[in-house]
Design a protein around this motif. Sequence first.
Motif, PDB file in Angstrom:
ATOM      1  N   LEU A 363       7.172 -15.326   9.688  1.00 24.50           N
ATOM      2  CA  LEU A 363       6.571 -16.265  10.635  1.00 24.50           C
ATOM      3  C   LEU A 363       5.231 -16.799  10.131  1.00 24.50           C
ATOM      4  CD1 LEU A 363       7.375 -14.403  13.977  1.00 24.50           C
ATOM      5  CD2 LEU A 363       8.492 -16.462  13.078  1.00 24.50           C
ATOM      6  N   ASN A 364       4.943 -16.530   8.849  1.00 25.80           N
ATOM      7  CA  ASN A 364       3.749 -17.058   8.174  1.00 25.80           C
ATOM      8  C   ASN A 364       2.440 -16.510   8.760  1.00 25.80           C
ATOM      9  OD1 ASN A 364       5.243 -18.762   6.356  1.00 25.80           O
ATOM     10  ND2 ASN A 364       5.569 -20.153   8.096  1.00 25.80           N
ATOM     11  N   ALA A 365       2.495 -15.305   9.276  1.00 28.54           N
ATOM     12  CA  ALA A 365       1.260 -14.660   9.729  1.00 28.54           C
ATOM     13  C   ALA A 365       0.513 -14.113   8.518  1.00 28.54           C
ATOM     14  CB  ALA A 365       1.583 -13.548  10.709  1.00 28.54           C
ATOM     15  N   ASP A 366      -0.786 -13.998   8.663  1.00 28.67           N
ATOM     16  CA  ASP A 366      -1.632 -13.472   7.585  1.00 28.67           C
ATOM     17  C   ASP A 366      -1.582 -11.950   7.632  1.00 28.67           C
ATOM     18  OD1 ASP A 366      -3.423 -13.088   5.561  1.00 28.67           O
ATOM     19  OD2 ASP A 366      -5.195 -13.657   6.726  1.00 28.67           O
ATOM     20  N   VAL A 367      -0.738 -11.356   6.787  1.00 30.12           N
ATOM     21  CA  VAL A 367      -0.513  -9.912   6.803  1.00 30.12           C
ATOM     22  C   VAL A 367      -0.756  -9.345   5.415  1.00 30.12           C
ATOM     23  CG1 VAL A 367       1.186  -8.101   7.177  1.00 30.12           C
ATOM     24  CG2 VAL A 367       1.203 -10.125   8.643  1.00 30.12           C
ATOM     25  N   THR A 368      -1.505  -8.257   5.347  1.00 25.92           N
ATOM     26  CA  THR A 368      -1.677  -7.548   4.084  1.00 25.92           C
ATOM     27  C   THR A 368      -0.424  -6.721   3.805  1.00 25.92           C
ATOM     28  OG1 THR A 368      -4.066  -7.386   4.430  1.00 25.92           O
ATOM     29  CG2 THR A 368      -3.076  -5.873   2.827  1.00 25.92           C
ATOM     30  N   PRO A 369       0.264  -6.998   2.691  1.00 24.59           N
ATOM     31  CA  PRO A 369       1.519  -6.278   2.418  1.00 24.59           C
ATOM     32  C   PRO A 369       1.337  -4.760   2.453  1.00 24.59           C
ATOM     33  CG  PRO A 369       1.257  -8.109   0.891  1.00 24.59           C
ATOM     34  CD  PRO A 369      -0.037  -7.992   1.647  1.00 24.59           C
ATOM     35  N   GLY A 370       2.207  -4.110   3.212  1.00 23.91           N
ATOM     36  CA  GLY A 370       2.200  -2.658   3.291  1.00 23.91           C
ATOM     37  C   GLY A 370       1.195  -2.062   4.239  1.00 23.91           C
ATOM     38  N   ALA A 371       0.377  -2.904   4.877  1.00 24.50           N
ATOM     39  CA  ALA A 371      -0.712  -2.377   5.708  1.00 24.50           C
ATOM     40  C   ALA A 371      -0.192  -1.590   6.901  1.00 24.50           C
ATOM     41  CB  ALA A 371      -1.599  -3.526   6.181  1.00 24.50           C
ATOM     42  N   GLY A 372       0.859  -2.089   7.536  1.00 20.62           N
ATOM     43  CA  GLY A 372       1.366  -1.434   8.734  1.00 20.62           C
ATOM     44  C   GLY A 372       1.962  -0.076   8.447  1.00 20.62           C
ATOM     45  N   VAL A 373       2.836  -0.017   7.455  1.00 22.34           N
ATOM     46  CA  VAL A 373       3.475   1.248   7.114  1.00 22.34           C
ATOM     47  C   VAL A 373       2.458   2.253   6.598  1.00 22.34           C
ATOM     48  CG1 VAL A 373       5.127   2.344   5.550  1.00 22.34           C
ATOM     49  CG2 VAL A 373       5.732   0.213   6.701  1.00 22.34           C
ATOM     50  N   THR A 374       1.481   1.781   5.844  1.00 21.35           N
ATOM     51  CA  THR A 374       0.432   2.667   5.334  1.00 21.35           C
ATOM     52  C   THR A 374      -0.359   3.286   6.493  1.00 21.35           C
ATOM     53  OG1 THR A 374       0.217   1.424   3.282  1.00 21.35           O
ATOM     54  CG2 THR A 374      -1.649   2.796   3.930  1.00 21.35           C
ATOM     55  N   ALA A 375      -0.712   2.464   7.460  1.00 20.29           N
ATOM     56  CA  ALA A 375      -1.486   2.962   8.621  1.00 20.29           C
ATOM     57  C   ALA A 375      -0.663   3.955   9.437  1.00 20.29           C
ATOM     58  CB  ALA A 375      -1.938   1.805   9.486  1.00 20.29           C
ATOM     59  N   ALA A 376       0.611   3.631   9.645  1.00 21.98           N
ATOM     60  CA  ALA A 376       1.474   4.551  10.393  1.00 21.98           C
ATOM     61  C   ALA A 376       1.650   5.863   9.641  1.00 21.98           C
ATOM     62  CB  ALA A 376       2.838   3.910  10.651  1.00 21.98           C
ATOM     63  N   GLY A 377       1.867   5.755   8.328  1.00 23.24           N
ATOM     64  CA  GLY A 377       2.052   6.946   7.506  1.00 23.24           C
ATOM     65  C   GLY A 377       0.845   7.852   7.510  1.00 23.24           C
ATOM     66  N   ARG A 378      -0.329   7.256   7.558  1.00 19.94           N
ATOM     67  CA  ARG A 378      -1.557   8.056   7.569  1.00 19.94           C
ATOM     68  C   ARG A 378      -1.587   8.952   8.816  1.00 19.94           C
ATOM     69  NH1 ARG A 378      -4.897   4.008   7.419  1.00 19.94           N
ATOM     70  NH2 ARG A 378      -4.763   3.831   5.155  1.00 19.94           N
ATOM     71  N   VAL A 379      -1.201   8.387   9.955  1.00 20.78           N
ATOM     72  CA  VAL A 379      -1.164   9.188  11.200  1.00 20.78           C
ATOM     73  C   VAL A 379      -0.057  10.219  11.159  1.00 20.78           C
ATOM     74  CG1 VAL A 379      -0.798   9.084  13.694  1.00 20.78           C
ATOM     75  CG2 VAL A 379      -2.160   7.311  12.566  1.00 20.78           C
ATOM     76  N   LEU A 380       1.119   9.785  10.729  1.00 17.72           N
ATOM     77  CA  LEU A 380       2.267  10.677  10.743  1.00 17.72           C
ATOM     78  C   LEU A 380       2.086  11.840   9.748  1.00 17.72           C
ATOM     79  CD1 LEU A 380       5.111   8.005  10.942  1.00 17.72           C
ATOM     80  CD2 LEU A 380       4.180   9.381  12.808  1.00 17.72           C
ATOM     81  N   ASN A 381       1.494  11.566   8.623  1.00 13.15           N
ATOM     82  CA  ASN A 381       1.277  12.620   7.625  1.00 13.15           C
ATOM     83  C   ASN A 381       0.204  13.605   8.064  1.00 13.15           C
ATOM     84  OD1 ASN A 381       3.231  11.637   5.843  1.00 13.15           O
ATOM     85  ND2 ASN A 381       1.781  10.247   4.844  1.00 13.15           N
ATOM     86  N   ALA A 382      -0.708  13.127   8.896  1.00 12.97           N
ATOM     87  CA  ALA A 382      -1.763  14.022   9.383  1.00 12.97           C
ATOM     88  C   ALA A 382      -1.255  14.957  10.480  1.00 12.97           C
ATOM     89  CB  ALA A 382      -2.935  13.204   9.912  1.00 12.97           C
ATOM     90  N   GLY A 383      -0.113  14.557  11.082  1.00 15.12           N
ATOM     91  CA  GLY A 383       0.486  15.400  12.124  1.00 15.12           C
ATOM     92  C   GLY A 383      -0.110  15.171  13.484  1.00 15.12           C
TER      93      GLY A 383
END
Length: 383
Positions: A363-383
Amino acid sequence: MDDKLMLMIPGPTPVPEKALLRLGRHPIGHRSGDFSKVMAEVTENLKWLHQTQNDVLVLAASGTGAMEAGIINFLSAGDRVLVGCNGKFGDRWADVAKAYNLNVTTIEAEWGKPLDPEQFRQALEADANKEIKAVILTHSETSTGVLNDLETINRHVKAHGEALIIVDAVTSLGACNVPIDEWGLDVVASGSQKGYMIPPGLAFVSVSEKAWNAYKTSNLPRYYLDLGFYRKSAAKDTTPFTPPVNLFFALQATLQMMKAEGLDNIFARHDRLKRATREAVKALGLPLFGSDNCASSAVTAVAPVSVEAEKVRSMMKSKFDIALAGGQDHLKGKIFRIGHLGFVSDRDVVCAIGALEATLQALNADVTPGAGVTAAGRVLNAG
């Protein structure tokens, strides 16, 4: 591809295979000894989930049916009630109360913001003649993703002494801590298609002894939703009317799964998924609808600015076969909602966030590639 739909909405929620297999069993007679054994186990485990020794009654209804039952069994025409309104469902309970000729005073907050417990305290303390007979509110407001401060509001109700507290816990029961006996909650309603992890069709009402005392003098009309019928039947491990037998089979399975996971682990999982989703959404540059300090563990509401909410939902469904919920009433088209309730795992959230990121890129939004999954992973990996 057929049969790959992924539900990331606040209800109905995904159903585990164990429950699906139970749904496919041949029905049995609902007046049989075999069904009574199922009913006895389900009732015991429902009390465990509700953290109560009170009656937990099962209706063939939706969560709205449970809440209507909770209102009409313990109040009388003309009774004064306070109703908390900060979303679609708070507004609905005010409408139900008015339909039964109750004297309704609403305590309101803007959609996306929590109810202010101080307003309840002031209203209850000002009621010197003890005319307020009940406080009715939604714990987790599904329409906005806001969790109201039930514990504090309930303390003010208890200080009043006379009023009952009637709680819509439809998307909080099984997702966050609702210790009914510890808090002394009087009436708590919920529905099967949420944290219980089975399809719609069953509703649950927990009832305190204080509420049963009020039942004796209630004069509102009722028959199918007369909880006295259900209490008498439950004592004999049966139901007053024909139940959806196979839903009981499925509920038996999911309650066994929940006991195996444990309450603390269930609550921790939902909190982890909530935080992962919210951090991912922020990293994708999307504004959240509601602040972190009142966020529901069941659903996250997003209010996009650079893209249209309905375009996001449409593309998520058509391209990735992932269903997100839309906004309701005046929020229709303005927000979308990500459910992370019930049979939802870390993997589901990572998948949904990855698909959301790809959708935003399309949809042509300004998104940093991988930013969402990286942020989610940081929380999930921390438990």
